[in-house]
Design a protein around this motif. Structure first.
Motif, mmCIF file in Angstrom:
data_model
loop_
_atom_site.group_PDB
_atom_site.id
_atom_site.type_symbol
_atom_site.label_atom_id
_atom_site.label_comp_id
_atom_site.label_asym_id
_atom_site.label_seq_id
_atom_site.Cartn_x
_atom_site.Cartn_y
_atom_site.Cartn_z
ATOM 1 N N ASP A 565 0.832 -1.205 0.000
ATOM 2 C CA ASP A 565 0.000 0.000 0.000
ATOM 3 C C ASP A 565 0.865 1.253 0.000
ATOM 4 O O ASP A 565 0.410 2.331 -0.386
ATOM 5 N N ARG A 566 2.134 1.093 0.409
ATOM 6 C CA ARG A 566 3.021 2.244 0.488
ATOM 7 C C ARG A 566 4.041 2.271 -0.642
ATOM 8 O O ARG A 566 4.926 3.125 -0.666
ATOM 9 N N LEU A 567 3.930 1.329 -1.580
ATOM 10 C CA LEU A 567 4.892 1.245 -2.684
ATOM 11 C C LEU A 567 4.209 1.519 -4.014
ATOM 12 O O LEU A 567 3.008 1.235 -4.180
ATOM 13 N N PRO A 568 4.948 2.069 -4.938
ATOM 14 C CA PRO A 568 4.376 2.241 -6.277
ATOM 15 C C PRO A 568 4.157 0.863 -6.921
ATOM 16 O O PRO A 568 4.832 -0.112 -6.600
ATOM 17 N N PRO A 569 3.213 0.752 -7.859
ATOM 18 C CA PRO A 569 2.890 -0.553 -8.467
ATOM 19 C C PRO A 569 4.076 -1.232 -9.126
ATOM 20 O O PRO A 569 4.227 -2.450 -9.035
ATOM 21 N N ASP A 570 4.933 -0.474 -9.803
ATOM 22 C CA ASP A 570 6.059 -1.115 -10.484
ATOM 23 C C ASP A 570 7.054 -1.712 -9.501
ATOM 24 O O ASP A 570 7.643 -2.767 -9.741
ATOM 25 N N LYS A 571 7.220 -1.040 -8.354
ATOM 26 C CA LYS A 571 8.113 -1.583 -7.330
ATOM 27 C C LYS A 571 7.526 -2.851 -6.725
ATOM 28 O O LYS A 571 8.240 -3.852 -6.524
ATOM 29 N N SER A 572 6.247 -2.802 -6.457
ATOM 30 C CA SER A 572 5.583 -3.993 -5.907
ATOM 31 C C SER A 572 5.671 -5.159 -6.890
ATOM 32 O O SER A 572 5.923 -6.310 -6.504
ATOM 33 N N ALA A 573 5.449 -4.859 -8.152
ATOM 34 C CA ALA A 573 5.507 -5.921 -9.163
ATOM 35 C C ALA A 573 6.885 -6.550 -9.224
ATOM 36 O O ALA A 573 7.039 -7.776 -9.335
ATOM 37 N N SER A 574 7.933 -5.736 -9.142
ATOM 38 C CA SER A 574 9.294 -6.283 -9.210
ATOM 39 C C SER A 574 9.595 -7.177 -8.017
ATOM 40 O O SER A 574 10.306 -8.187 -8.136
ATOM 41 N N ILE A 575 9.029 -6.799 -6.827
ATOM 42 C CA ILE A 575 9.236 -7.633 -5.639
ATOM 43 C C ILE A 575 8.522 -8.978 -5.795
ATOM 44 O O ILE A 575 9.077 -10.036 -5.484
ATOM 45 N N ILE A 576 7.292 -8.935 -6.290
ATOM 46 C CA ILE A 576 6.519 -10.181 -6.471
ATOM 47 C C ILE A 576 7.198 -11.070 -7.519
ATOM 48 O O ILE A 576 7.355 -12.274 -7.321
ATOM 49 N N VAL A 577 7.607 -10.466 -8.622
ATOM 50 C CA VAL A 577 8.239 -11.246 -9.698
ATOM 51 C C VAL A 577 9.554 -11.844 -9.225
ATOM 52 O O VAL A 577 9.929 -12.963 -9.632
ATOM 53 N N ALA A 578 10.242 -11.153 -8.347
ATOM 54 C CA ALA A 578 11.573 -11.597 -7.921
ATOM 55 C C ALA A 578 11.532 -12.922 -7.169
ATOM 56 O O ALA A 578 12.554 -13.616 -7.087
ATOM 57 N N HIS A 579 10.370 -13.305 -6.616
ATOM 58 C CA HIS A 579 10.367 -14.545 -5.819
ATOM 59 C C HIS A 579 10.662 -15.769 -6.694
ATOM 60 O O HIS A 579 11.125 -16.791 -6.194
ATOM 61 N N VAL A 580 10.427 -15.641 -8.022
ATOM 62 C CA VAL A 580 10.726 -16.758 -8.925
ATOM 63 C C VAL A 580 12.231 -16.911 -9.088
ATOM 64 O O VAL A 580 12.788 -18.000 -8.913
#
Length: 722
Positions: A565-580
């Motif tokens: 909720d405190r991060l921009p969408p692109d930053k959040s997306a990169s964190i989620i994608v990084a788990h792979v």
């Protein structure tokens, strides 16, 4: 270990080239020929004629002694006496001859009587007529006969005939012909002609004929009797041929004692030793040709198996290299044990851990190949442990190796834990003991208590040794070749594994999610014939990357604020994608099998993070979706594809407020359709039929998990009071 893996990888890469695959099979053939060469080489003895044998010598095989056979057949032919045939036509010819003589005499009488009558009727003075003389009659009779007859018979015969009346001639003819028929109905050899003539004479001697006519009949009878038994060369040769063919070939049987210890080697024994190929002056290549043919069959069978194996070329070449190492190791180990036969104990071959290769190949490659290898090892064992037995094959050793290997393979048919290998070794030991008992008792062998104990020890060493060697070598092969066996998968599924404990302790929500995905993926894979155990274990580790930032994933937040909720969408997306990528890195760090790493990398494919993509569109309508997709790659195997689908549907269904069977089914079909339309299943070999089965199985499993529950009154009451 890393250097060894690199060496194996280089060899593996060479197997991609057809030439080196041929070379690989040639190496297997050369190894087989090398280890069995001495076992098929005919034994050569330095023995001289008329020397004394220093040991008992037996025939190594069954050989026909053609010289002795021919001598016996010649002896049988010589024992056949000449065949003499009775010429019945001779009797009739002689009877006809004698009959014609009597008839000629009767004709002379008739003609003279007719001439006399004519002369009497034409003459006026009957008193001057005179009857023909006896000499005239004889002359006339001889004129009716052949020169040979007239020369062979005396004048007394013709005189008696012309002086007799026709009635007397008829009686004499009948008596003479009867006597001739009686005597010549029997065989008359050249030496028995005179006796036959006497028998005719005896029959006619006491006839009632006049003395002159009786003597004439006797002389005619003696004249008629001749030899009627003659040598028949064709019948004689036929009997001799039958006698020769009835003689059985003289054979020197396998195991037959040719010469006893201390016996003088005479000409006959020396010839037999030469015949069976035991003299060093004889050279033969037949055993080596036979060995090459046998090895060609073995190598061809192995080649055909791998040729028709339904696997990816890379995996097939890995299996081929692994198989070659296990097979050659087993053959060399068998050869090393066979070299101990110098201690002159026939049971040394029973020490060989026959079940080891079969168990290893079954666990790492395939059960059918393990069975084929067991048969090959049984054949090789019967050749390599042929010391002290007659012939080139030790059938007892072959049966022992075959049954021992089959016992290990069959016991592990449904046993997947590594601890079961030792139990399989005990089972193999039991089968070894029973097999040895059968081998020892069948020929009614007599053994001492010490020998029984020795055989018991060999059976125990072979069975337990097979299990110990398998347990010791299996980790080496799994690590060196990256083999993901069933036992390895079960070990990885142990909750005490460091990575699983890491997920449980650092991301408990992810751990629960992974277990749910594992249940879904396993049932779906088993429904389509894929590896359900691999899908389960891969599901356990597929989200290991979330342990790096567990709080950024909703299943681990548990009443905590959502950091996205405190991060921009692109930053959040990169964190989620990084788990792979983080998960793949962690798995590689722990040297996890490639199949598990592939599932972790491919379970999301290149799908779109819709939530954050839609969120960024509200801020920047021109944002591209490439930055909000997983890096991939897309699923390459059925297991990776199923785990990816199960991962999506489990999270989606869990987010439903009130999941109903209809809602679950609709959601699952929607997710599967989206994956199909997005091309996420294009690189795996899932068929539309299998996708339909996966969808149905996931729906049924989810309905069982998220079924509605009854609200108990007491619980409702307590809730209201609270």
């Amino acid at each position: 270990m890393d250097k060894l893996q690199q060496h194996f990888r280089r060899i593996h890469n060479l197997l991609d080239i057809s030439f080196f695959r041929v070379v690989f099979f040639l190496i297997i053939g050369i190894v087989l020929f090398g280890v069995m060469f001495n076992n098929v080489r005919p034994e050569k003895l330095n023995i001289k004629l008329f020397s004394v044998a220093d040991k008992t010598i037996r025939s190594p095989g069954t050989v026909e002694d053609k010289k002795s056979t021919e001598e016996k057949r010649k002896e049988a032919r010589d024992q056949v006496q000449d065949v003499y045939a009775l010429k019945k036509e001779y009797t009739q010819n002689r009877v006809d001859l004698i009959t014609s003589i009597f008839q000629a005499a009767a004709e002379v009488n008739d003609e003279l009587a007719e001439d006399l009558k004519k002369e009497t009727e034409s003459s006026q003075d009957k008193a001057v007529n005179t009857a023909p003389s006896v000499s005239d009659k004889v002359t006339k009779l001889k004129g009716k006969l052949t020169t040979t007859v007239t020369k062979d018979l005396s004048n007394q015969v013709f005189t008696a005939l012309v002086q007799a009346s026709n009635s007397e001639l008829s009686i004499a003819k009948d008596l003479t012909v009867t006597a001739i028929n009686h005597v010549m109905s029997q065989k008359i050899s050249a030496d028995d002609v005179e006796n036959a003539k006497k028998r005719v004479e005896e029959e006619l001697k006491y006839s009632t004929l006049s003395d002159e006519l009786r003597q004439a009949s006797i002389e005619l009878g003696r004249y008629a009797v001749i030899q009627n038994e003659f040598y028949d060369p064709q019948a004689t040769e036929e009997l001799r041929r039958q006698a020769a063919e009835s003689v059985e070939p003289v054979k020197i049987l396998q195991g037959q004692v040719i010469v006893e210890e201390g016996e003088l080697i005479n000409q006959e024994i020396y010839q037999q030793l030469k015949l069976v190929g035991l003299l060093n002056t004889e050279k033969t290549y037949k055993p080596f040709i036979g060995l090459m043919v046998l090895i060609s069959i073995i190598v061809s069978a192995i080649y055909y198996y791998f040729y028709q194996m339904k696997s990816q070329p890379e995996k097939r070449h890995t299996f081929l290299l692994l198989y070659g190492i296990i097979f050659i190791f087993s053959i060399i180990l068998m050869k090393m044990i066979s070299m101990l036969q110098i201690i002159n104990f026939s049971g040394i071959g029973y020490l060989f851990p026959a079940a080891m290769a079969g168990i290893l190949i079954k666990i790492t490659i395939d059960e059918r190949l393990a069975i084929l290898t067991s048969i090959i090892l049984a054949v090789c064992g019967s050749i390599m442990f042929n010391e002290g037995v007659t012939g080139s094959l030790n059938f007892s050793e072959g049966i022992y190796v075959l049954f021992s290997a089959f016992a290990g393979i069959l016991f592990l048919s449904k046993q997947n834990r590594r601890s079961k290998i030792l139990q399989a070794g005990l089972f193999v030991t039991l089968i070894n003991i029973l097999t040895l008992a059968a081998v020892m008792f069948l020929p009614n062998g007599q053994y001492s208590g010490i020998e029984y104990g020795y055989y018991l020890i060999t059976a125990l060493v072979s069975g337990i040794g097979s299990a110990v060697l398998t347990i010791g070598l299996l980790p080496f092969f799994e690590a060196s070749f990256g083999i993901l066996s069933t036992m390895r998968l079960i070990e990885l599924s142990n909750p005490n594994h460091p990575l699983l404990r890491k997920i449980l302790m650092e991301a408990p929500g992810t751990y629960h999610h992974s277990v749910m995905v594992a249940n879904l993926a396993e049932s779906a894979c088993e429904a389509i014939g894929a590896n359900g155990l691999l899908a389960r274990v891969g599901s356990y580790y597929h989200d290991i990357g979330k342990t790096k930032r567990p709080n950024f994933f909703i299943e681990n937040q548990l009443h905590l604020d959502n950091p996205h909720d405190r991060l921009p969408p692109d930053k959040s997306a990169s964190i989620i994608v990084a788990h792979v990528t983080d998960g793949a890195a962690i798995l590689k760090k722990y040297h996890m099998p490639k199949e598990i790493i592939d599932i972790a990398e491919q379970h999301h494919g290149t799908t779109l993070l819709k939530y954050f993509y839609h969120k960024v569109l509200q801020l920047n309508p021109e944002a591209g979706e490439e930055d909000f997709r997983y890096p991939g790659p897309k699923a390459h195997s059925k297991e990776s594809a199923v785990v990816g689908i199960a991962d999506s549907v489990e999270a989606a269904v869990r987010s439903m407020s009130k999941p109903t069977p209809e809602g679950i089914e609709a959601l699952v079909k929607k997710i599967v359709d989206e994956r199909l339309q997005d091309g996420q299943l294009n690189e795996c070999d899932l068929t539309m039929k299998e996708i339909e089965i996966v969808t149905h199985t996931l729906c049924e499993t989810l309905k069982g998990i998220f079924h509605s529950r009854i609200e108990y009154p007491e619980i409702i009451k307590k809730v209201k009071q609270a």
